[in-house]
Design a protein around this motif. Sequence first.
Motif, PDB file in Angstrom:
ATOM      1  N   SER A  37       0.834  -1.198   0.000  1.00 43.13           N
ATOM      2  CA  SER A  37       0.000   0.000   0.000  1.00 43.13           C
ATOM      3  C   SER A  37       0.871   1.252   0.000  1.00 43.13           C
ATOM      4  O   SER A  37       0.594   2.210  -0.741  1.00 43.13           O
ATOM      5  N   LEU A  40       2.362   1.704  -3.494  1.00 42.08           N
ATOM      6  CA  LEU A  40       1.351   2.180  -4.445  1.00 42.08           C
ATOM      7  C   LEU A  40       0.967   3.634  -4.173  1.00 42.08           C
ATOM      8  O   LEU A  40       0.796   4.426  -5.107  1.00 42.08           O
ATOM      9  N   THR A  41       0.856   3.982  -2.902  1.00 45.14           N
ATOM     10  CA  THR A  41       0.545   5.364  -2.536  1.00 45.14           C
ATOM     11  C   THR A  41       1.658   6.302  -2.993  1.00 45.14           C
ATOM     12  O   THR A  41       1.390   7.376  -3.542  1.00 45.14           O
ATOM     13  N   ALA A  43       3.762   5.826  -5.463  1.00 48.20           N
ATOM     14  CA  ALA A  43       3.713   5.907  -6.924  1.00 48.20           C
ATOM     15  C   ALA A  43       2.591   6.848  -7.368  1.00 48.20           C
ATOM     16  O   ALA A  43       2.773   7.675  -8.269  1.00 48.20           O
ATOM     17  N   THR A  44       1.438   6.748  -6.719  1.00 50.90           N
ATOM     18  CA  THR A  44       0.307   7.619  -7.045  1.00 50.90           C
ATOM     19  C   THR A  44       0.657   9.072  -6.771  1.00 50.90           C
ATOM     20  O   THR A  44       0.409   9.954  -7.605  1.00 50.90           O
ATOM     21  N   VAL A 133      -1.432   6.969 -13.475  1.00 49.15           N
ATOM     22  CA  VAL A 133      -1.459   6.253 -12.194  1.00 49.15           C
ATOM     23  C   VAL A 133      -1.467   4.744 -12.448  1.00 49.15           C
ATOM     24  O   VAL A 133      -0.736   3.990 -11.788  1.00 49.15           O
ATOM     25  N   HIS A 137       1.349   2.150 -11.126  1.00 45.70           N
ATOM     26  CA  HIS A 137       1.028   0.958 -10.343  1.00 45.70           C
ATOM     27  C   HIS A 137       1.553  -0.297 -11.038  1.00 45.70           C
ATOM     28  O   HIS A 137       2.067  -1.205 -10.372  1.00 45.70           O
ATOM     29  N   VAL A 140       5.118  -0.811 -10.234  1.00 46.65           N
ATOM     30  CA  VAL A 140       5.355  -1.377  -8.903  1.00 46.65           C
ATOM     31  C   VAL A 140       5.381  -2.904  -8.975  1.00 46.65           C
ATOM     32  O   VAL A 140       6.169  -3.562  -8.297  1.00 46.65           O
TER      33      VAL A 140
END
Length: 173
Positions: A37, A40-41, A43-44, A133, A137, A140
């Motif tokens: 998480s 991913l956060t 990367a966002t 986005v 993701h 990742v």
Amino acid sequence: MTAHPDPVDALITAWRTELPEVLGPTSELSKRILVLSGELTAATRRVLHDFGWTTAEFDVLATLRRSGRPYCMKPNELSRALLLSSGGTSNVLNQLVRAGLVRREPTPLDRRSTLIVLTDQGIGLTEAAVRAVAEAHAEVFAAVPPAVLRTATRALRQLSSVRRARKKTSTRA
């Protein structure tokens, strides 16, 4: 594919030594979900930084875009969909109106309420951001074989399903 020790393994090993009674069947899973998480956060946020948006602004824009044509919702619907307070939603909407990404329009059947509508610029930028986005993701998980991704997705879906079913049962009792 053999798993190699990683920081979560080290953390679990340390807790096994220090407080073994704290570890349960969900300990490692929880830590791994939190690590993913976080990745991913991050990367966002990197992508959204390039757009000059906050996560909340992106969430509002993406929610409007995925709602389908004509890409509009009432403010209270947005608040419920995003789990934001009405004040928080209002602040985000003010920013997006100033940026020209959404506009407020009177609701056709009830002039006392408003609709939040994506502008043409908002549609285009939101679609670009959603694509960016999704690409971030995908990066990742780039080294993960597709079969592993499918297995993990099925397992997490099943975990969520069991949890929701149990939650429904416990709220009825």
